[in-house]
Design a protein around this motif. Structure first.
Motif, short mmCIF file in Angstrom:
data_model
loop_
_atom_site.label_atom_id
_atom_site.label_comp_id
_atom_site.label_asym_id
_atom_site.label_seq_id
_atom_site.Cartn_x
_atom_site.Cartn_y
_atom_site.Cartn_z
N PRO A 597 -3.79 -5.46 -22.66
CA PRO A 597 -5.23 -4.48 -21.98
C PRO A 597 -5.97 -5.01 -21.04
O PRO A 597 -6.35 -5.54 -19.83
CB PRO A 597 -4.86 -3.84 -22.84
CG PRO A 597 -4.86 -2.90 -24.05
CD PRO A 597 -4.13 -4.48 -24.03
N GLN A 612 -7.66 1.56 -14.16
CA GLN A 612 -7.49 1.89 -15.69
C GLN A 612 -6.32 1.41 -16.43
O GLN A 612 -5.15 1.51 -16.11
CB GLN A 612 -7.22 3.23 -15.85
CG GLN A 612 -8.96 4.37 -15.66
CD GLN A 612 -8.75 6.06 -14.99
OE1 GLN A 612 -7.83 6.43 -15.20
NE2 GLN A 612 -9.36 6.48 -15.29
N ASP A 614 -4.11 1.03 -20.26
CA ASP A 614 -3.86 1.41 -21.11
C ASP A 614 -4.53 1.01 -22.23
O ASP A 614 -3.60 -0.32 -22.69
CB ASP A 614 -2.72 2.03 -21.45
CG ASP A 614 -1.90 3.53 -22.69
OD1 ASP A 614 -2.71 3.34 -23.61
OD2 ASP A 614 -0.55 2.65 -23.11
N PRO A 616 -4.12 1.32 -26.07
CA PRO A 616 -3.95 2.62 -27.76
C PRO A 616 -5.02 1.41 -29.03
O PRO A 616 -5.14 2.53 -29.83
CB PRO A 616 -2.57 2.06 -27.64
CG PRO A 616 -1.89 0.80 -27.21
CD PRO A 616 -3.25 1.11 -26.02
#
Length: 826
Positions: A597, A612, A614, A616
């Motif tokens: 990311p 934006q 992702d 996790p």
């Protein structure tokens, strides 16, 4: 494109990058120490910071410096400036303001990694005394690096003097420049030999043409002893007393005596008495203060158009431009700035500065002085005069004129010549096909094949692309070549050594040039290398690059590898960008993306998109804040508690990065808060305690993270990446500062397991795409963004590119090398 979540309304506070508190004539609570002001650790930031991250023309930069002098001063200085609006009244003003304090004029705008854009970029001779005092028996890396720079400048100065006619002007020169002028005149007249003036060894003979190299393990020459560098001479008591007397006569504080002697030499008193504007060579002195000093000494003899004053102002303008990364300035911008300093005839002032040797004049892409061949154009008429080509003026494009300091002009010319030498002397028929076949990636294979047939190659890519130069080094050593990689920082060296699997293949640039690391020098004085790969190449300034290339033997190969999206060098110049733009050599563009990311986020920023991502595993976390106070509170909470608990990353492995040193959420405020939480103490060692994280600035342009271990009569003992460093007591205040929080310019070239980037509401003017790209890319496993800048962040990423720097390297390379020398591959 979508902005990062959690944006909060910003404020319209003052810019985040205020100038570091630094002494100016008059002393005061924050005035100079008895040893005098020196380039401090907050005085070496990259030039982009001084420009607030916004691109602008040279004229805007220079004129703003002149026009904003009063607005940037404290109230007392403003009051003083109001009394000196008229030239005659300005001359009568005292050097000292009401309370003697003044904003440091170098602001936070001079060198990167060590804070050059947030402070001062002293030349290598002035910075000589800021090197580490490590073991008494051996020299520090910074001293040896500075010695190499001095030797290079002496060589190119001598070459230039041999081609030039005797100089009739130059009476206004001082210090090293005056000594050099006297030496040149004496040599040209036959009165003395050149060796009578320069206490240095004879230059090494030209290296022989490259020949097949033996196995590096069996034929590595013994490392020569590092050449002795004379220590900076302490100012004699007599010289200091004489300067104090002159300063007192002119109304200047006695605390300026030592820095004045350091800048002007033992004859500082005489020079100040005959030319009071030499006081401008002392850091922190402003033009209006030097005017008051001159008026007190000279009375009615001086005026706003005094040649001594205008020459000093031109030199100061060029030095200030160098702090912003420029190696030259448009002459029109200089004239406009001089008019802002009450100079009535700026054209005459510029010509005077050139005649006095303060500045060099260039046409666009070359020297403005007419070439000897120009006199041969056209046939003479009956009267013996040559006829001008009637179409010449009509066809010729307008020529822009530039002014530059000779140190940068000579460095750019030397660098261009050296790069051309590497391109032309390299063996271009080498076959490294088999080595390329074993490369770990297609991009690495392409790099190996390209380097096999070129003496100079540019390699660009992100963090993951660093594996490709590592593969190249391993392949070259497998072929029996002497190959190493040089990184900007000790952290970069360790990462390269990990990638190659061999610590002997990785050095720092400072360690390589000093002889402390790497293979040393061969019998001809050149680096004993067949291939040098420079990582973090955007951090190379023009003087450092010139020294490095000069040290490479004919036939050696040079690879400049780096990420073009990061902030530029701390010193003047833009070597990596200029070589890329000139297409002076083959270019290999990596196809290896940065993973995860954080890599995805940073890659988008590089093309102007703030997306934006992702995450996790919470690799990227946005922490919205309302004001600077909350930003500091949340930052301390993240470093001390949240990041260690969530990611098992200890506080000492988390780096805080913010826009500037000043302000309510600058490095100073953050470091104070972080020290109170992580290592509270009275600061009994010059403001430091054992266990404090610090950053040491051994020379302008270099920031070395470390930890305080102890202090004694020798000085402050640091552990810098496992290497013990002792900073003398008199250098602690000027070269060491707390390092829990750094600026992005200081952090360039280094990475940490976690990074916390602080963007308070007043940070808008300090943000740019390269700044965000650099700051967000410093975390390996985790990135927290303490975000209070509202829409300023996506605006900076999308619309505020890197600040342009005015340099001459690109046209010099284009003139020396063929247009098709660099075809991009990859």
């Amino acid at each position: 494109m979508t902005a990062l979540p959690g944006e909060t309304p910003g404020t319209d506070d003052a810019p985040a990058e205020d100038a570091p508190a630094a002494p100016a004539p008059g002393g005061g609570a924050d005035g100079p120490s008895p040893d005098g002001p020196t380039a401090g650790p907050d005085a070496a930031e990259a030039p982009e910071a001084a420009a607030g991250g916004a691109a602008g023309a040279d004229a805007v930069d220079v004129v703003a410096e002149a026009a904003s002098a009063s607005s940037a001063e404290p109230p007392e200085a403003v009051e003083e400036s109001a009394k000196t609006e008229k030239p005659s009244e300005a001359a009568n003003s005292s050097v000292a303001s009401a309370d003697g304090s003044a904003a440091e004029e170098t602001s936070e705008a001079s060198a990167d990694g060590s804070d050059t854009a947030e402070g001062s970029a002293d030349d290598s001779e002035t910075a000589e005394g800021s090197a580490d005092a490590a073991a008494a028996a051996e020299l520090s890396e910074a001293q040896a690096e500075l010695a190499a720079q001095r030797e290079l400048r002496e060589r190119i100065e001598k070459r230039k003097a041999e081609k030039a006619a005797p100089i009739s002007a130059g009476g206004g020169l001082s210090g090293t420049a005056a000594d050099l002028l006297a030496a040149v005149r004496a040599v040209e007249s036959g009165e003395k030999a050149g060796t009578a003036f320069f206490a240095r060894t004879a230059p090494a003979p030209a290296p022989a043409p490259a020949s097949p190299r033996p196995d590096p393990a069996s034929a590595q020459p013994p490392r020569p002893a590092v050449p002795e560098v004379p220590a900076q001479q302490a100012a004699s008591p007599e010289a200091l007393e004489a300067v104090r007397a002159v300063l007192a006569q002119g109304g200047a504080p006695e605390a300026l005596a030592r820095p004045a002697v350091d800048a002007l030499g033992e004859q500082a008193a005489e020079r100040l008495r005959t030319d009071p504007w030499h006081l401008l060579t002392v850091s922190g002195v402003r033009p209006e203060q030097a005017d008051g000093f001159a008026r007190a000494l000279l009375g009615s003899e001086c005026g706003p158009d005094d040649g001594r004053r205008t020459a000093a102002l031109v030199g100061r303008l060029l030095e200030q431009a160098a702090l912003r990364g420029h190696t030259a300035l448009d002459a029109a911008a200089v004239r406009t700035a001089l008019a802002g300093h009450a100079v009535r005839d700026p054209d005459a002032a510029v010509l005077n500065a050139v005649e006095e040797g303060v500045a060099l004049l260039f046409g666009e892409g070359g020297d403005a002085e007419p070439d000897e061949t120009d006199a041969e154009d056209g046939e003479p008429d009956e009267d013996g005069e040559r006829e001008a080509d009637p179409t010449a003026d009509a066809d010729a494009a307008p020529v822009r004129m530039f002014l530059g300091l000779d140190r940068y002009a000579l460095a750019e010319e030397s660098l261009a010549d050296g790069l051309a030498r590497l391109v032309n002397t390299c063996e271009k028929t080498a076959d490294w096909t088999e080595a390329a076949a074993g490369a770990p990636s297609p991009s690495a294979a392409e790099l190996i094949r390209t380097v096999a047939s070129a003496g100079l190659v540019v390699h660009s890519g992100g963090e993951a692309a660093r594996a490709e130069p590592a593969a190249l080094i391993a392949a070259a050593r497998g072929l029996g070549l002497r190959a190493v990689g040089a990184a900007h920082s000790e952290d970069g060296r360790r990462r390269l050594a990990s990638a190659t699997g061999d610590p002997a293949t990785a050095v720092t640039l400072a360690g390589l040039l000093s002889g402390a690391q790497g293979p040393g020098r061969d019998e001809d004085g050149a680096l004993a290398l067949d291939l040098l790969v420079v990582l973090d190449a955007p951090q190379l300034d023009v003087e450092g690059a010139a020294v490095l290339v000069e040290a490479l033997a004919d036939g050696a190969r040079l690879v400049l590898s780096g990420d073009p999206g990061v902030l530029g060098s701390a010193g003047a110049g833009r070597v990596f960008a200029d070589v890329l733009a000139a297409r002076a050599c083959p270019q290999v563009v990596s196809r290896t993306p940065d993973p995860g990311p954080i890599g995805e986020l940073v890659s988008g920023i590089g093309i102007g998109e703030l997306n934006q991502v992702d995450a996790p595993g919470k690799e990227v976390v946005i922490v919205p804040v309302r004001d600077a106070g909350e930003a500091v509170h949340r930052t301390v909470q993240l470093v001390a508690d949240s990041v260690p608990r969530a990611f098992s990353i200890p506080a000492e492995e988390t780096q805080v990065i913010t826009v500037g040193h000043g302000g309510a959420a600058g490095t100073r405020a953050l470091n104070e808060a972080l020290k109170q939480r992580l290592n509270p103490g009275p600061g009994r060692f010059g403001g430091f305690d054992p266990g404090d994280r610090v950053v040491h600035v051994p020379a302008p342009g270099r920031a070395v993270p470390g930890v305080v271990r102890s202090a004694d009569g020798e000085g402050l003992h640091l552990d810098c990446g496992g290497a013990p460093v002792v900073v003398p007591q008199e250098r602690v205040e000027s070269s060491v500062r707390h390092g829990w929080a750094l600026s992005a310019h200081q952090a360039a070239g280094m990475r940490w397991p976690a990074a916390v980037v602080v963007l308070p509401g007043d940070a808008a003017q300090g943000l740019s795409r390269p700044w965000v790209y650099t700051a967000f890319g410093r975390g390996e496993r985790h990135l927290s963004v303490v975000h209070g800048a509202d829409r300023a962040l996506p605006h900076a990423v999308a619309e505020v590119p890197a600040q342009e720097r005015t340099t001459r390297l690109r046209p010099l390379l284009e003139a020396l090398l063929t247009p098709d020398a660099g075809s991009p591959t990859g």
